[in-house]
Write an enzyme that holds these catalytic residues in place. Structure first.
Site, PDB file in Angstrom:
ATOM      1  N   TRP A  39       0.974  -1.193  -0.266  1.00  0.00           N
ATOM      2  CA  TRP A  39      -0.012   0.060  -0.073  1.00  0.00           C
ATOM      3  C   TRP A  39       0.787   1.405  -0.020  1.00  0.00           C
ATOM      4  O   TRP A  39       0.611   2.103  -0.574  1.00  0.00           O
ATOM      5  CB  TRP A  39      -1.016  -0.023   1.364  1.00  0.00           C
ATOM      6  CG  TRP A  39      -2.335  -0.901   1.038  1.00  0.00           C
ATOM      7  CD1 TRP A  39      -2.266  -1.893   0.486  1.00  0.00           C
ATOM      8  CD2 TRP A  39      -3.414  -0.805   1.896  1.00  0.00           C
ATOM      9  NE1 TRP A  39      -3.399  -2.503   0.715  1.00  0.00           N
ATOM     10  CE2 TRP A  39      -4.079  -1.690   1.439  1.00  0.00           C
ATOM     11  CE3 TRP A  39      -3.778   0.271   2.563  1.00  0.00           C
ATOM     12  CZ2 TRP A  39      -5.534  -1.747   2.032  1.00  0.00           C
ATOM     13  CZ3 TRP A  39      -5.187   0.320   3.163  1.00  0.00           C
ATOM     14  CH2 TRP A  39      -5.943  -0.891   2.832  1.00  0.00           C
ATOM     15  N   ASP A  54       3.414  -0.840  12.162  1.00  0.00           N
ATOM     16  CA  ASP A  54       2.920  -2.183  11.824  1.00  0.00           C
ATOM     17  C   ASP A  54       3.703  -2.842  13.181  1.00  0.00           C
ATOM     18  O   ASP A  54       4.831  -2.413  13.502  1.00  0.00           O
ATOM     19  CB  ASP A  54       3.446  -2.968  10.531  1.00  0.00           C
ATOM     20  CG  ASP A  54       2.710  -4.260  10.479  1.00  0.00           C
ATOM     21  OD1 ASP A  54       2.046  -4.368   9.314  1.00  0.00           O
ATOM     22  OD2 ASP A  54       2.860  -5.087  11.093  1.00  0.00           O
ATOM     23  N   ASP A  92      -5.197  -1.783   6.860  1.00  0.00           N
ATOM     24  CA  ASP A  92      -4.959  -3.091   6.283  1.00  0.00           C
ATOM     25  C   ASP A  92      -4.700  -4.084   7.253  1.00  0.00           C
ATOM     26  O   ASP A  92      -4.193  -5.178   7.022  1.00  0.00           O
ATOM     27  CB  ASP A  92      -3.827  -2.931   5.271  1.00  0.00           C
ATOM     28  CG  ASP A  92      -4.273  -4.195   3.980  1.00  0.00           C
ATOM     29  OD1 ASP A  92      -5.138  -4.868   4.170  1.00  0.00           O
ATOM     30  OD2 ASP A  92      -3.141  -4.691   3.322  1.00  0.00           O
ATOM     31  N   LYS A 132      -9.936  -2.191   6.150  1.00  0.00           N
ATOM     32  CA  LYS A 132     -10.159  -3.466   5.656  1.00  0.00           C
ATOM     33  C   LYS A 132     -10.804  -4.489   6.697  1.00  0.00           C
ATOM     34  O   LYS A 132     -10.231  -4.341   7.726  1.00  0.00           O
ATOM     35  CB  LYS A 132      -8.912  -3.870   5.156  1.00  0.00           C
ATOM     36  CG  LYS A 132      -9.015  -5.120   4.060  1.00  0.00           C
ATOM     37  CD  LYS A 132      -8.847  -6.468   5.010  1.00  0.00           C
ATOM     38  CE  LYS A 132      -7.668  -6.740   5.263  1.00  0.00           C
ATOM     39  NZ  LYS A 132      -6.424  -7.285   4.252  1.00  0.00           N
TER      40      LYS A 132
HETATM   41  C1  LIG Z   1      -2.336  -7.815   5.264  1.00  0.00           C
HETATM   42  S1  LIG Z   1      -1.130  -7.204   6.140  1.00  0.00           S
HETATM   43  C2  LIG Z   1      -0.915  -5.763   5.587  1.00  0.00           C
HETATM   44  C3  LIG Z   1      -0.166  -5.772   4.063  1.00  0.00           C
HETATM   45  C4  LIG Z   1       0.204  -4.364   3.918  1.00  0.00           C
HETATM   46  N1  LIG Z   1      -0.920  -3.300   3.648  1.00  0.00           N
HETATM   47  C5  LIG Z   1       0.957  -4.273   2.471  1.00  0.00           C
HETATM   48  O1  LIG Z   1       0.754  -3.729   1.473  1.00  0.00           O
HETATM   49  O2  LIG Z   1       2.139  -4.948   2.558  1.00  0.00           O
HETATM   50  C6  LIG Z   1      -1.884  -7.147   7.747  1.00  0.00           C
HETATM   51  C7  LIG Z   1      -0.668  -6.495   8.846  1.00  0.00           C
HETATM   52  O3  LIG Z   1      -1.304  -6.244   9.856  1.00  0.00           O
HETATM   53  C8  LIG Z   1      -0.497  -6.205  10.812  1.00  0.00           C
HETATM   54  N2  LIG Z   1      -1.018  -6.365  12.319  1.00  0.00           N
HETATM   55  C9  LIG Z   1      -1.899  -7.019  12.803  1.00  0.00           C
HETATM   56  N3  LIG Z   1      -2.270  -6.784  13.927  1.00  0.00           N
HETATM   57  C10 LIG Z   1      -1.363  -5.669  14.233  1.00  0.00           C
HETATM   58  C11 LIG Z   1      -1.403  -4.957  15.684  1.00  0.00           C
HETATM   59  N4  LIG Z   1      -2.237  -5.316  16.612  1.00  0.00           N
HETATM   60  N5  LIG Z   1      -0.496  -3.873  15.480  1.00  0.00           N
HETATM   61  C12 LIG Z   1       0.180  -3.484  14.255  1.00  0.00           C
HETATM   62  N6  LIG Z   1       0.033  -4.193  13.363  1.00  0.00           N
HETATM   63  C13 LIG Z   1      -0.794  -5.453  13.184  1.00  0.00           C
HETATM   64  C14 LIG Z   1       0.344  -7.358  10.619  1.00  0.00           C
HETATM   65  O4  LIG Z   1       1.627  -7.521  11.368  1.00  0.00           O
HETATM   66  C15 LIG Z   1       0.671  -7.590   9.184  1.00  0.00           C
HETATM   67  O5  LIG Z   1       1.834  -6.887   8.644  1.00  0.00           O
END
Ligand SMILES: C[S@@+](CC[C@H](N)C(=O)[O-])C[C@H]1O[C@@H](n2cnc3c(N)ncnc32)[C@H](O)[C@@H]1O
Length: 176
Positions: A39, A54, A92, A132
């Protein structure tokens, strides 16, 4: 620096932006769940500065207009006071799906509630918010509660998402 998989994420955020004109010229953006920067790659073309959050950041784009914070989003207020809010907030974020519906649902509702309760601390007036979510893990009825905060709120499934996927996006425009 980027893998083929990234283009999927890139296409999704591009589809959203082309349809809804989310990123105005020189806007400031906070991106939750930025991970591999799919993104971020697209948003970078449209914005003045991006703050990427993240809990695990794999790919960093080295650029003066991007800042990264590796942290659990639920702890973000421990280190940032958001004196400067953002024009656009995107999420996301997705935890590791366990396949246990009640547990996954609990996690997703937690993410949604974070934004529902804190969006006013992060987003500038007239700003936009992209969220999302997965249809089966959080009801549309619940997330539509956020409608009162925005001029328009749309629930969409993207052409660039897999047909069978229950992935949906909430497009919230013009924060009141
Ligand atoms: C679908 S991936 C995101 C992909 C990203 N938008 C891309 O384009 O590469 C979902 C992300 O949410 C993060 N995530 C999940 N729970 C989280 C939290 N409590 N705090 C921060 N990040 C979190 C995960 O580490 C993961 O990297």
């Amino acid at each position: 620096m980027f893998t083929k998989n990234l283009s999927k994420s890139y296409k999704k955020i591009k589809e959203i932006d082309l349809k809804f004109n989310i990123f105005k010229k020189k806007c400031s953006v906070i991106e939750f769940g930025s991970n591999k920067s799919g993104w971020t790659q697209y948003i970078l073309k449209k914005s003045k500065n991006i703050l990427c959050i993240d809990k695990k950041i794999i790919n960093k784009i080295i650029c003066s207009s991007i800042k990264y914070i590796e942290i659990d989003m639920f702890n973000i207020f421990n280190i940032l006071n958001f004196k400067k809010k953002f024009n656009v907030v995107v999420s996301d974020v997705c935890h590791n799906i366990s396949g246990i519906k009640d547990l996954d649902s609990f996690e997703f509702i937690k993410i949604f509630n974070f934004f529902y309760l804190n969006i006013d601390k992060i987003l500038l007036k007239k700003g936009n918010f992209i969220f999302k979510y997965f249809n089966k893990l959080i009801t549309k009825k619940k997330i539509i509660k956020i409608k009162k905060y925005f001029k328009t709120v749309k629930n969409i499934k993207l052409k660039t998402s897999k047909k069978k996927s229950s992935e949906f996006f909430l497009i919230c425009k013009k924060f009141k």
